[in-house]
Design an enzyme around this catalytic site. Structure first.
Site, PDB file in Angstrom:
ATOM      1  N   ARG A  90      10.308 -24.267   3.937  1.00  0.00           N
ATOM      2  CA  ARG A  90      10.755 -24.764   2.627  1.00  0.00           C
ATOM      3  C   ARG A  90      11.808 -25.848   2.798  1.00  0.00           C
ATOM      4  O   ARG A  90      11.793 -26.866   2.108  1.00  0.00           O
ATOM      5  CB  ARG A  90      11.262 -23.597   1.775  1.00  0.00           C
ATOM      6  CG  ARG A  90      10.109 -22.717   1.357  1.00  0.00           C
ATOM      7  CD  ARG A  90      10.502 -21.552   0.484  1.00  0.00           C
ATOM      8  NE  ARG A  90       9.283 -20.897   0.024  1.00  0.00           N
ATOM      9  CZ  ARG A  90       9.172 -19.598  -0.230  1.00  0.00           C
ATOM     10  NH1 ARG A  90      10.214 -18.807  -0.081  1.00  0.00           N
ATOM     11  NH2 ARG A  90       8.023 -19.099  -0.654  1.00  0.00           N
TER      12      ARG A  90
ATOM     13  N   VAL B 123       6.790  -7.972   6.504  1.00  0.00           N
ATOM     14  CA  VAL B 123       6.867  -9.047   5.508  1.00  0.00           C
ATOM     15  C   VAL B 123       7.429  -8.506   4.190  1.00  0.00           C
ATOM     16  O   VAL B 123       8.056  -9.225   3.414  1.00  0.00           O
ATOM     17  CB  VAL B 123       5.463  -9.661   5.259  1.00  0.00           C
ATOM     18  CG1 VAL B 123       5.543 -10.817   4.277  1.00  0.00           C
ATOM     19  CG2 VAL B 123       4.831 -10.126   6.562  1.00  0.00           C
TER      20      VAL B 123
ATOM     21  N   ALA C 210      -3.459  -5.350   1.362  1.00  0.00           N
ATOM     22  CA  ALA C 210      -4.527  -6.354   1.227  1.00  0.00           C
ATOM     23  C   ALA C 210      -4.306  -7.185  -0.029  1.00  0.00           C
ATOM     24  O   ALA C 210      -5.245  -7.577  -0.716  1.00  0.00           O
ATOM     25  CB  ALA C 210      -5.884  -5.656   1.186  1.00  0.00           C
ATOM     26  N   GLY C 211      -3.057  -7.433  -0.327  1.00  0.00           N
ATOM     27  CA  GLY C 211      -2.726  -8.261  -1.493  1.00  0.00           C
ATOM     28  C   GLY C 211      -2.779  -9.728  -1.119  1.00  0.00           C
ATOM     29  O   GLY C 211      -3.534 -10.131  -0.226  1.00  0.00           O
TER      30      GLY C 211
ATOM     31  N   ASN D 291       9.448  -7.203   1.243  1.00  0.00           N
ATOM     32  CA  ASN D 291      10.855  -7.476   0.887  1.00  0.00           C
ATOM     33  C   ASN D 291      11.572  -6.266   0.329  1.00  0.00           C
ATOM     34  O   ASN D 291      10.935  -5.390  -0.235  1.00  0.00           O
ATOM     35  CB  ASN D 291      10.893  -8.611  -0.149  1.00  0.00           C
ATOM     36  CG  ASN D 291      10.878  -9.960   0.548  1.00  0.00           C
ATOM     37  OD1 ASN D 291      11.537 -10.157   1.555  1.00  0.00           O
ATOM     38  ND2 ASN D 291      10.108 -10.874  -0.009  1.00  0.00           N
TER      39      ASN D 291
ATOM     40  N   ASN E  10       9.864   0.182  -2.130  1.00  0.00           N
ATOM     41  CA  ASN E  10       9.292  -0.401  -0.914  1.00  0.00           C
ATOM     42  C   ASN E  10       9.699   0.359   0.346  1.00  0.00           C
ATOM     43  O   ASN E  10       8.955   0.385   1.324  1.00  0.00           O
ATOM     44  CB  ASN E  10       9.643  -1.895  -0.810  1.00  0.00           C
ATOM     45  CG  ASN E  10       8.749  -2.732  -1.712  1.00  0.00           C
ATOM     46  OD1 ASN E  10       7.776  -2.226  -2.270  1.00  0.00           O
ATOM     47  ND2 ASN E  10       9.069  -4.004  -1.862  1.00  0.00           N
TER      48      ASN E  10
ATOM     49  N   VAL F 267      -0.443 -11.846   0.307  1.00  0.00           N
ATOM     50  CA  VAL F 267       0.021 -12.256   1.636  1.00  0.00           C
ATOM     51  C   VAL F 267      -0.883 -11.650   2.707  1.00  0.00           C
ATOM     52  O   VAL F 267      -1.351 -12.352   3.618  1.00  0.00           O
ATOM     53  CB  VAL F 267       1.496 -11.840   1.885  1.00  0.00           C
ATOM     54  CG1 VAL F 267       1.925 -12.242   3.290  1.00  0.00           C
ATOM     55  CG2 VAL F 267       2.420 -12.472   0.854  1.00  0.00           C
TER      56      VAL F 267
ATOM     57  N   HIS G 206      17.039 -13.094   4.673  1.00  0.00           N
ATOM     58  CA  HIS G 206      15.980 -13.734   3.878  1.00  0.00           C
ATOM     59  C   HIS G 206      16.239 -13.416   2.413  1.00  0.00           C
ATOM     60  O   HIS G 206      15.875 -12.372   1.917  1.00  0.00           O
ATOM     61  CB  HIS G 206      14.620 -13.198   4.336  1.00  0.00           C
ATOM     62  CG  HIS G 206      13.461 -13.802   3.629  1.00  0.00           C
ATOM     63  ND1 HIS G 206      13.247 -15.152   3.554  1.00  0.00           N
ATOM     64  CD2 HIS G 206      12.423 -13.229   2.960  1.00  0.00           C
ATOM     65  CE1 HIS G 206      12.130 -15.393   2.875  1.00  0.00           C
ATOM     66  NE2 HIS G 206      11.626 -14.228   2.495  1.00  0.00           N
TER      67      HIS G 206
HETATM   68  N1  APR Z   1      -0.020   1.549   1.578  1.00  0.00           N
HETATM   69  C1  APR Z   1      -0.841   0.493   1.703  1.00  0.00           C
HETATM   70  N2  APR Z   1      -0.865  -0.522   0.824  1.00  0.00           N
HETATM   71  C2  APR Z   1      -0.028  -0.461  -0.214  1.00  0.00           C
HETATM   72  C3  APR Z   1       0.861   0.625  -0.408  1.00  0.00           C
HETATM   73  C4  APR Z   1       0.845   1.657   0.550  1.00  0.00           C
HETATM   74  N3  APR Z   1       1.641   2.731   0.448  1.00  0.00           N
HETATM   75  N4  APR Z   1       1.576   0.404  -1.541  1.00  0.00           N
HETATM   76  C5  APR Z   1       1.149  -0.780  -2.039  1.00  0.00           C
HETATM   77  N5  APR Z   1       0.176  -1.294  -1.248  1.00  0.00           N
HETATM   78  C6  APR Z   1      -0.572  -2.551  -1.405  1.00  0.00           C
HETATM   79  C7  APR Z   1      -0.952  -2.841  -2.858  1.00  0.00           C
HETATM   80  O1  APR Z   1      -2.103  -2.078  -3.237  1.00  0.00           O
HETATM   81  C8  APR Z   1      -1.234  -4.346  -2.789  1.00  0.00           C
HETATM   82  O2  APR Z   1      -2.610  -4.626  -2.554  1.00  0.00           O
HETATM   83  O3  APR Z   1       0.216  -3.663  -1.026  1.00  0.00           O
HETATM   84  C9  APR Z   1      -0.398  -4.830  -1.599  1.00  0.00           C
HETATM   85  C10 APR Z   1       0.697  -5.831  -1.981  1.00  0.00           C
HETATM   86  O4  APR Z   1       0.084  -6.980  -2.383  1.00  0.00           O
HETATM   87  P1  APR Z   1       0.637  -7.954  -3.535  1.00  0.00           P
HETATM   88  O5  APR Z   1       1.100  -7.139  -4.693  1.00  0.00           O
HETATM   89  O6  APR Z   1      -0.387  -9.024  -3.742  1.00  0.00           O
HETATM   90  O7  APR Z   1       1.959  -8.562  -2.894  1.00  0.00           O
HETATM   91  P2  APR Z   1       2.089  -9.849  -1.931  1.00  0.00           P
HETATM   92  O8  APR Z   1       2.253 -11.065  -2.740  1.00  0.00           O
HETATM   93  O9  APR Z   1       1.007  -9.808  -0.910  1.00  0.00           O
HETATM   94  O10 APR Z   1       3.492  -9.558  -1.241  1.00  0.00           O
HETATM   95  C11 APR Z   1       3.659  -8.451  -0.378  1.00  0.00           C
HETATM   96  O11 APR Z   1       5.388  -9.463   0.890  1.00  0.00           O
HETATM   97  O12 APR Z   1       6.435 -11.480   0.573  1.00  0.00           O
HETATM   98  C12 APR Z   1       6.539 -10.110   0.411  1.00  0.00           C
HETATM   99  O13 APR Z   1       7.955  -9.813  -1.512  1.00  0.00           O
HETATM  100  C13 APR Z   1       6.652  -9.730  -1.049  1.00  0.00           C
HETATM  101  O14 APR Z   1       7.163  -7.438  -0.666  1.00  0.00           O
HETATM  102  C14 APR Z   1       6.141  -8.324  -1.036  1.00  0.00           C
HETATM  103  C15 APR Z   1       5.078  -8.360   0.076  1.00  0.00           C
END
Ligand code: APR
Length: 312
Positions: free
Chosen positions: A152, A119, A11-12, A121, A96, A14, A176
């Site tokens: 892009r 999604v 829920a970050g 990476n 990851n 993206v 990618h």
């Molecule tokens: N289970 C569920 N959620 C998780 C876990 C897990 N094991 N580990 C991390 N998270 C959650 C984090 O708590 C965070 O809210 O994944 C979310 C990631 O969100 P952001 O840090 O905001 O990252 P974001 O910019 O959304 O990118 C996510 O997509 O484009 C790619 O490179 C980017 O790998 C990255 C991913």
């Protein structure tokens, strides 16, 4: 009739963007999952309240419990960590990989028939992992990368030529990452080959800017990476599937001999329809692009090899 159900894990930035757009469009109910259930819940409530203003009757809920995801039609994996300063690519890969493995296991327990769009990476390797862990057939597991890279490329062409996005026909294939392959030889603007509009240096400049597109945003944002375009790229893929649009969209898919590639995930132009990956489409590459393509395959192969040796 059953309403469509889309789960977004992570829920970050993206994940929140994907959940928001799908909820606004109203054709599916959305579940937002995060290891931090409160963040997922908070964003879901915020979006739900936003729907009272925009008049969408989609339902969105959030939390950390995968039972909420029961019976999802589409699952999007955005969970993971961004690369922090000083962090090696391999460290990110390991971190990851652990996340994507656990998330995939949890998802398929509750939704054995779901499509999975990855999604996180490095997306080609993470999609491969989700494919292996799920045991699903290859039509059901896709990685998002090419739609974003293509957006892009179109952006930099538009900047240069000041034409509508509608008039630009372009595609980026390949892994990618730094080794993506913008297929300039078949790019057209209002039906005219771009190679007849711009000179070699100008085209080279657009290729380089496209490759650096993500990094440019990272350096401007300072605390994260792009999310609006990545989020919309996922939505475009989802809609081609659920509405059976059969759009040709570059996606990371498991290759079984196509383009001479076997046994890895790689970004290729594919028809996305109600059966997910329905067909891999051939594009003609120039000699130069063939070289770039080969390098890109090698780079993705290396990453997957490294991943396969990790203790995950
Ligand atoms: N289970 C569920 N959620 C998780 C876990 C897990 N094991 N580990 C991390 N998270 C959650 C984090 O708590 C965070 O809210 O994944 C979310 C990631 O969100 P952001 O840090 O905001 O990252 P974001 O910019 O959304 O990118 C996510 O997509 O484009 C790619 O490179 C980017 O790998 C990255 C991913």
């Amino acid at each position: 009739m059953k309403k469509l159900k889309v789960t977004v894990v992570g829920a970050g930035n993206v994940g929140g963007t994907v959940a928001n757009i799908i909820s606004q469009r109203g054709y599916a109910d959305v579940v937002l999952i995060d290891i931090d259930g409160d963040i997922a819940k908070g964003k879901a409530i915020d979006i739900q309240q936003q729907l009272a203003i925009s008049n969408s009757d989609a339902r969105i809920i959030g939390g950390s419990d995968y039972s909420l995801t029961e019976g999802s039609d589409i699952s999007v994996i955005t969970a993971g960590f961004p690369r922090k300063p000083g962090m090696k690519r391999e460290e990110l890969l390991e971190a990851n990989s652990k996340v994507v493995k656990t998330v995939t296991e949890n998802l398929i327990k509750h939704s054995p028939n779901t499509y999975i769009i990855v999604v996180t990476n490095p997306v080609d390797a993470m999609s491969y992992l989700a494919f292996k862990v799920s045991g699903f057939s290859r039509n059901k597991v896709l990685g998002m990368g090419g739609v974003l890279d293509t957006a892009r490329l179109k952006y930099y062409i538009k900047q240069k030529l000041n034409v509508s996005y509608n008039s630009i026909n372009a595609i980026v294939i390949g892994g990618h990452g730094d080794e993506m392959v913008p297929v300039m030889s078949s790019t057209t603007v209002s039906g005219k080959p771009i190679t007849s509009i711009l000179n070699k240096e100008e085209i080279e400049e657009i290729i380089n800017k496209t490759k650096n597109g993500g990094a440019e945003i990272v350096s401007l944002l300072k605390t994260g990476s792009a999310y609006y375009a990545p989020g919309m790229a996922v939505v475009r893929m989802i809609e081609s599937i659920v509405f059976d649009r059969k759009e040709v969209l570059p996606s990371s898919v498991f290759c079984q001999g196509e383009y001479g590639i076997d046994g890895i995930f790689f970004g290729l132009p594919v028809v996305l329809g109600i059966n997910g990956l329905e067909k891999i489409v051939e594009v003609i590459l120039s000699e130069e692009e063939k070289e770039m393509f080969k390098r890109s395959v090698q780079s993705v192969k290396n990453t997957i090899e490294v991943m396969n040796k990790l203790p995950i």
